[in-house]
Scaffold this active site. Structure first.
Site, PDB file in Angstrom:
ATOM      1  N   CYS A   2      40.550   3.138  18.267  1.00 16.54           N
ATOM      2  CA  CYS A   2      40.185   1.946  17.494  1.00 16.54           C
ATOM      3  C   CYS A   2      39.558   0.865  18.360  1.00 16.54           C
ATOM      4  O   CYS A   2      39.880   0.720  19.534  1.00 16.54           O
ATOM      5  CB  CYS A   2      41.416   1.366  16.824  1.00 16.54           C
ATOM      6  SG  CYS A   2      42.235   2.526  15.746  1.00 16.54           S
ATOM      7  N   ARG A  28      34.071   4.986  22.097  1.00 16.09           N
ATOM      8  CA  ARG A  28      35.516   5.189  22.213  1.00 16.09           C
ATOM      9  C   ARG A  28      36.038   6.205  21.201  1.00 16.09           C
ATOM     10  O   ARG A  28      37.175   6.647  21.310  1.00 16.09           O
ATOM     11  CB  ARG A  28      36.241   3.859  22.006  1.00 16.09           C
ATOM     12  CG  ARG A  28      35.866   2.813  23.035  1.00 16.09           C
ATOM     13  CD  ARG A  28      36.403   1.479  22.640  1.00 16.09           C
ATOM     14  NE  ARG A  28      37.836   1.463  22.673  1.00 16.09           N
ATOM     15  CZ  ARG A  28      38.567   1.059  23.713  1.00 16.09           C
ATOM     16  NH1 ARG A  28      37.968   0.615  24.776  1.00 16.09           N
ATOM     17  NH2 ARG A  28      39.868   1.080  23.681  1.00 16.09           N
ATOM     18  N   TRP A  73      40.312   4.888  14.378  1.00 19.62           N
ATOM     19  CA  TRP A  73      40.588   6.279  14.730  1.00 19.62           C
ATOM     20  C   TRP A  73      41.934   6.574  14.096  1.00 19.62           C
ATOM     21  O   TRP A  73      42.960   6.044  14.514  1.00 19.62           O
ATOM     22  CB  TRP A  73      40.629   6.417  16.247  1.00 19.62           C
ATOM     23  CG  TRP A  73      40.723   7.828  16.745  1.00 19.62           C
ATOM     24  CD1 TRP A  73      39.701   8.711  16.923  1.00 19.62           C
ATOM     25  CD2 TRP A  73      41.909   8.509  17.155  1.00 19.62           C
ATOM     26  NE1 TRP A  73      40.178   9.896  17.409  1.00 19.62           N
ATOM     27  CE2 TRP A  73      41.530   9.808  17.566  1.00 19.62           C
ATOM     28  CE3 TRP A  73      43.259   8.172  17.218  1.00 19.62           C
ATOM     29  CZ2 TRP A  73      42.442  10.748  18.028  1.00 19.62           C
ATOM     30  CZ3 TRP A  73      44.164   9.109  17.680  1.00 19.62           C
ATOM     31  CH2 TRP A  73      43.748  10.387  18.072  1.00 19.62           C
ATOM     32  N   ASN A  97      44.609  -2.712  16.335  1.00 18.45           N
ATOM     33  CA  ASN A  97      44.666  -1.552  17.234  1.00 18.45           C
ATOM     34  C   ASN A  97      46.122  -1.357  17.622  1.00 18.45           C
ATOM     35  O   ASN A  97      46.809  -2.341  17.919  1.00 18.45           O
ATOM     36  CB  ASN A  97      43.889  -1.807  18.534  1.00 18.45           C
ATOM     37  CG  ASN A  97      42.395  -1.686  18.343  1.00 18.45           C
ATOM     38  OD1 ASN A  97      41.917  -1.506  17.233  1.00 18.45           O
ATOM     39  ND2 ASN A  97      41.662  -1.816  19.437  1.00 18.45           N
ATOM     40  N   GLY A  98      46.569  -0.129  17.671  1.00 17.42           N
ATOM     41  CA  GLY A  98      47.952   0.134  18.084  1.00 17.42           C
ATOM     42  C   GLY A  98      48.708   0.838  16.975  1.00 17.42           C
ATOM     43  O   GLY A  98      48.123   1.320  15.999  1.00 17.42           O
ATOM     44  N   GLU A 472      40.594  22.212  34.133  1.00 14.45           N
ATOM     45  CA  GLU A 472      39.594  21.231  33.699  1.00 14.45           C
ATOM     46  C   GLU A 472      38.367  21.937  33.098  1.00 14.45           C
ATOM     47  O   GLU A 472      37.813  21.474  32.097  1.00 14.45           O
ATOM     48  CB  GLU A 472      39.195  20.352  34.890  1.00 14.45           C
ATOM     49  CG  GLU A 472      38.088  19.357  34.617  1.00 14.45           C
ATOM     50  CD  GLU A 472      38.407  18.312  33.549  1.00 14.45           C
ATOM     51  OE1 GLU A 472      39.556  18.284  33.050  1.00 14.45           O
ATOM     52  OE2 GLU A 472      37.508  17.544  33.199  1.00 14.45           O
ATOM     53  N   LYS A 476      37.000  21.068  29.400  1.00 15.01           N
ATOM     54  CA  LYS A 476      35.627  20.612  29.175  1.00 15.01           C
ATOM     55  C   LYS A 476      34.987  21.445  28.072  1.00 15.01           C
ATOM     56  O   LYS A 476      34.362  20.923  27.167  1.00 15.01           O
ATOM     57  CB  LYS A 476      34.759  20.760  30.436  1.00 15.01           C
ATOM     58  CG  LYS A 476      34.829  19.708  31.485  1.00 15.01           C
ATOM     59  CD  LYS A 476      34.275  18.363  31.160  1.00 15.01           C
ATOM     60  CE  LYS A 476      35.181  17.470  30.440  1.00 15.01           C
ATOM     61  NZ  LYS A 476      36.320  16.867  30.975  1.00 15.01           N
ATOM     62  N   GLU A 479      36.724  20.914  24.467  1.00 13.55           N
ATOM     63  CA  GLU A 479      36.598  19.616  23.807  1.00 13.55           C
ATOM     64  C   GLU A 479      35.199  19.363  23.265  1.00 13.55           C
ATOM     65  O   GLU A 479      35.054  18.717  22.239  1.00 13.55           O
ATOM     66  CB  GLU A 479      37.074  18.466  24.705  1.00 13.55           C
ATOM     67  CG  GLU A 479      36.226  18.174  25.901  1.00 13.55           C
ATOM     68  CD  GLU A 479      36.804  17.058  26.769  1.00 13.55           C
ATOM     69  OE1 GLU A 479      37.356  16.099  26.231  1.00 13.55           O
ATOM     70  OE2 GLU A 479      36.675  17.161  28.006  1.00 13.55           O
ATOM     71  N   HIS A 495      51.102  38.937  32.076  1.00  6.13           N
ATOM     72  CA  HIS A 495      52.444  38.737  31.505  1.00  6.13           C
ATOM     73  C   HIS A 495      52.368  38.368  30.036  1.00  6.13           C
ATOM     74  O   HIS A 495      53.248  37.692  29.509  1.00  6.13           O
ATOM     75  CB  HIS A 495      53.212  37.700  32.323  1.00  6.13           C
ATOM     76  CG  HIS A 495      53.439  38.150  33.731  1.00  6.13           C
ATOM     77  ND1 HIS A 495      54.371  39.110  34.055  1.00  6.13           N
ATOM     78  CD2 HIS A 495      52.797  37.834  34.887  1.00  6.13           C
ATOM     79  CE1 HIS A 495      54.314  39.348  35.358  1.00  6.13           C
ATOM     80  NE2 HIS A 495      53.364  38.594  35.881  1.00  6.13           N
ATOM     81  N   LYS A 594      37.617   8.064  23.482  1.00  7.03           N
ATOM     82  CA  LYS A 594      37.417   7.880  24.922  1.00  7.03           C
ATOM     83  C   LYS A 594      38.622   7.205  25.564  1.00  7.03           C
ATOM     84  O   LYS A 594      38.988   7.524  26.690  1.00  7.03           O
ATOM     85  CB  LYS A 594      36.150   7.041  25.143  1.00  7.03           C
ATOM     86  CG  LYS A 594      35.789   6.823  26.597  1.00  7.03           C
ATOM     87  CD  LYS A 594      35.319   8.112  27.237  1.00  7.03           C
ATOM     88  CE  LYS A 594      34.996   7.978  28.711  1.00  7.03           C
ATOM     89  NZ  LYS A 594      34.999   9.303  29.374  1.00  7.03           N
TER      90      LYS A 594
HETATM   91  C1  F6R Z   1      38.756  14.764  28.696  1.00  6.65           C
HETATM   92  C2  F6R Z   1      39.181  13.389  28.766  1.00  6.65           C
HETATM   93  C3  F6R Z   1      40.604  13.071  28.455  1.00  6.65           C
HETATM   94  C4  F6R Z   1      41.087  11.944  29.372  1.00  6.65           C
HETATM   95  C5  F6R Z   1      42.492  11.495  28.952  1.00  6.65           C
HETATM   96  C6  F6R Z   1      43.010  10.389  29.857  1.00  6.65           C
HETATM   97  O1  F6R Z   1      37.415  14.893  29.046  1.00  6.65           O
HETATM   98  O2  F6R Z   1      38.404  12.511  29.041  1.00  6.65           O
HETATM   99  O3  F6R Z   1      41.420  14.190  28.568  1.00  6.65           O
HETATM  100  O4  F6R Z   1      41.071  12.393  30.687  1.00  6.65           O
HETATM  101  O5  F6R Z   1      42.478  11.039  27.638  1.00  6.65           O
HETATM  102  O6  F6R Z   1      42.181   9.278  29.810  1.00  6.65           O
HETATM  103  P1  F6R Z   1      42.146   8.221  30.966  1.00  6.65           P
HETATM  104  O7  F6R Z   1      41.613   8.884  32.177  1.00  6.65           O
HETATM  105  O8  F6R Z   1      41.247   7.126  30.462  1.00  6.65           O
HETATM  106  O9  F6R Z   1      43.561   7.750  31.170  1.00  6.65           O
END
Ligand code: F6R
Length: 599
Positions: A2, A28, A73, A97-98, A472, A476, A479, A495, A594
């Site tokens: 949000c 975001r 969101w 927000n929250g 990772e 990537k 997502e 396993h 984000k």
């Molecule tokens: C994946 C991604 C998320 C963030 C996670 C933590 O590409 O960006 O998994 O890594 O939400 O976010 P931050 O780093 O902002 O605490």
């Protein structure tokens, strides 16, 4: 997640400030949006589901001096026009927000006092509560103070009262909110990005703040403060454009040589002066790394570096677990939190938990003005610049670089590195940005992407630090391309999970740790024997005629500590190319945000 924007100022500007502010917050992640503004002593509300352009099409451009806007969101209740903000109950209209944790009991209480609810949201309940408190006192500040006592959870509110024209109220707890000003205008925002086009003069509101904004007048009620502390926003941090690239993600991948240079070089100059200014890590007997998502994955790599080379025990914890579990730490423990945004709710709560217990904390953080950066005892800044694509790339890479530097500092403190090896390692650091640049120029993963993008399951295998990178790589891919994928420690696959390998299942194996490469190769043979389409990513010169892989990518060699920084790059590009072939919304993947400011 949000976003909030609020404006009190020039009548011909309000609607455009709200819309442009919301556009700047799009990165975001959101699923609906809305604005409310004051017009002839009435509050007008426009809301819409989906992208902001849907909202823009509905909005009538009117002259008004006061308004609030929101990107939602969904947390409580599906994305819908009704559930989206602003919410209005009685005299009160607000955006939030929250998460209000006790909204069910508050709702029951308010229903007994004849409030009826139209939405499934916690926010509508908070709006009704503030209205209830206001109707009792007819004084907004008293009403907000009372509501503050009743509300449990996190909130940043921007609030209008239709009985008090030309006044914008705000209140915050555990969700970021900033105030901005010019000579004639006042701004509210959950993120500086929303207002940086208009002002760089901002104030970060503290926990528990209540704010009343009237034309050219600010009343701030904070625990120990009644005067806002103004700071100048670093505008470099807010500049963003795609710079000719199709997507922010691709641009950010290609910015990585500069990001590594900017993050690492300040520590290497002047005889490692800044490296020596880092905290003394040798005073600790244990390190706990706490983070979410990709930041957690950098922690997994950090663990391998710190334990393997720095010789210190490391625990890596998911922040949403850590904050609620029994944690074993003491004065000899350093808690490192890792966060790009510096606002991730669970990471922040974990940091606060350690701070509260007087444990030393260090934040590896990109947004240097964020709450995490402000609250940690020590801060190591990630110099990635603003990251817009939801899927992190350059911030992740810079976090790895910082873990390598912490490890280097520890090796020097513990005398684990001889001068000659140190010189050699420093030379590798110097060459790293160029190596990344060269790798980005020479890598071509388009053909591999076209061979794999139609699959619905893709696996990533590795051992040790290579496995940490695979976690990772897999995130990537899933997502941004929505392909199911898993990262597996190569020896663990048989396993259970090997039952999922069938003919042509793509299996990407990262084999760069020479000490255990033979073991990983045995595991690759196991999947190959079951029909997998095997792609090996390696630094070694693999036997051209080998029968355990169908394709390979060769990455340049560097020092062991820096190798992971190169290793992730092919996977970032691969995920990007696959998502592109699948026509996905690469910079704004569905359901993702984000900055995850709720737990
Ligand atoms: C994946 C991604 C998320 C963030 C996670 C933590 O590409 O960006 O998994 O890594 O939400 O976010 P931050 O780093 O902002 O605490």
């Amino acid at each position: 997640m949000c976003g909030i924007v609020g404006y009190l100022g020039k009548k011909e500007k309000t609607i455009s400030v709200l819309i442009e502010g919301l556009k700047a917050l799009e990165y975001r992640g959101y699923d609906s949006a809305g604005i409310a503004y004051q017009k002839e002593n009435k509050i007008k509300i426009t809301k819409s589901v989906g992208r902001l352009q849907n909202l823009e099409q509905k909005i009538k451009i009117e002259n008004t001096v006061l308004g609030i806007g929101h990107t939602r969101w969904a947390t409580h209740g599906k994305p819908s026009t009704t559930n989206s903000h602003p919410h209005q109950v009685g005299s009160i209209t607000l955006v939030h927000n929250g998460i209000i944790e006790n909204y069910i009991e508050l709702k029951q209480f308010l229903e007994k006092h004849n409030y009826q609810f139209q939405t499934e949201t916690d926010t509508e309940v908070a709006t009704a509560l503030i209205d209830y408190c206001y109707q009792e006192t007819k004084n907004m500040i008293s009403a907000l103070k009372r509501a503050q006592k009743e509300l449990k959870g996190s909130y940043a509110f921007a609030i209008l009262n239709n009985e008090e024209p030309n006044i914008l109220y705000a209140m915050k707890k555990e969700s970021p909110l900033i105030l901005g000003k010019t000579k004639e205008e006042l701004f509210l925002a959950s993120d500086p990005m929303a207002i940086c086009a208009y002002t760089n003069n901002i104030c970060y509101l503290k926990e528990g703040s209540i704010l009343k904004l009237e034309p050219k007048k600010i009343t701030l009620i904070e625990e120990n403060e009644t005067i806002p502390i103004w700071v100048t926003l670093d505008m470099e941090q807010t500049k963003c454009s795609k710079n000719g690239y199709d997507h922010y993600m691709l641009k950010e991948i290609y910015e990585q040589p500069d990001v590594i240079y900017n993050t690492v070089m300040p520590y290497l100059e002047n005889n490692l002066e800044n490296l020596h200014k880092m905290p003394n890590f040798n005073q600790y007997e244990k390190i706990q790394i706490v983070a979410c998502g990709s930041a957690y994955h950098t922690g997994l790599v950090g663990k391998w570096m710190l334990e393997g080379v720095g010789n210190i025990p490391v625990e890596v914890e998911i922040a949403s677990e850590y904050r609620y579990k029994k944690v074993f730490y003491d004065k000899k423990t350093l808690v490192i939190v890792v966060s790009q945004s510096g606002e991730t709710a669970d990471t922040l709560a974990s940091l606060r938990k350690a701070n509260k217990d007087n444990i030393d904390t260090l934040a590896i953080v990109n947004v240097i003005t964020s709450t995490i950066a402000r609250e940690a005892k020590y801060v190591l800044p990630v110099k990635a610049g603003i990251e817009i694509a939801v899927a992190t790339t350059k911030a992740y890479l810079a976090q790895l670089a910082l873990f390598s530097l912490i490890t280097l500092k520890l090796m020097i403190e513990k005398k684990l590195i001889e001068n000659e090896e140190l010189e050699e390692l420093l030379a590798h650091y110097q060459k790293l940005p160029i190596k990344i640049k060269k790798l980005l120029k020479e890598l071509n993963v388009k053909e591999l992407a076209s061979k794999t993008y139609k699959n619905e399951d893709i696996f990533f295998l590795g051992r040790g630090i290579d496995y940490a990178i695979c976690t990772e790589a897999s995130l990537k891919l899933k997502e941004i391309s929505y392909i199911h994928s898993e990262a597996y420690a190569a020896g663990e696959l048989k396993h259970g999970t090997i039952s999922l390998i069938s003919k042509k299942t793509p299996v990407f194996s990262l084999v760069t740790d020479k000490e255990i490469s033979e073991k990983t190769i045995s595991n690759i043979k196991e999947v190959k024997a079951r029909g997998a389409y095997s792609i090996v990513i390696t630094t070694g010169q693999l036997d051209e005629k080998s029968d355990y892989y169908d394709d390979k990518i060769v990455i340049p060699n560097t020092h062991f500590l820096l190798q992971p920084i190169l290793n992730i790059i092919p996977f970032q590009l691969l995920a990007y190319e696959i998502a592109k072939l699948r026509n996905c919304d690469i910079d704004k993947p569905k359901n993702l945000a984000k900055s995850v400011t709720v737990e």
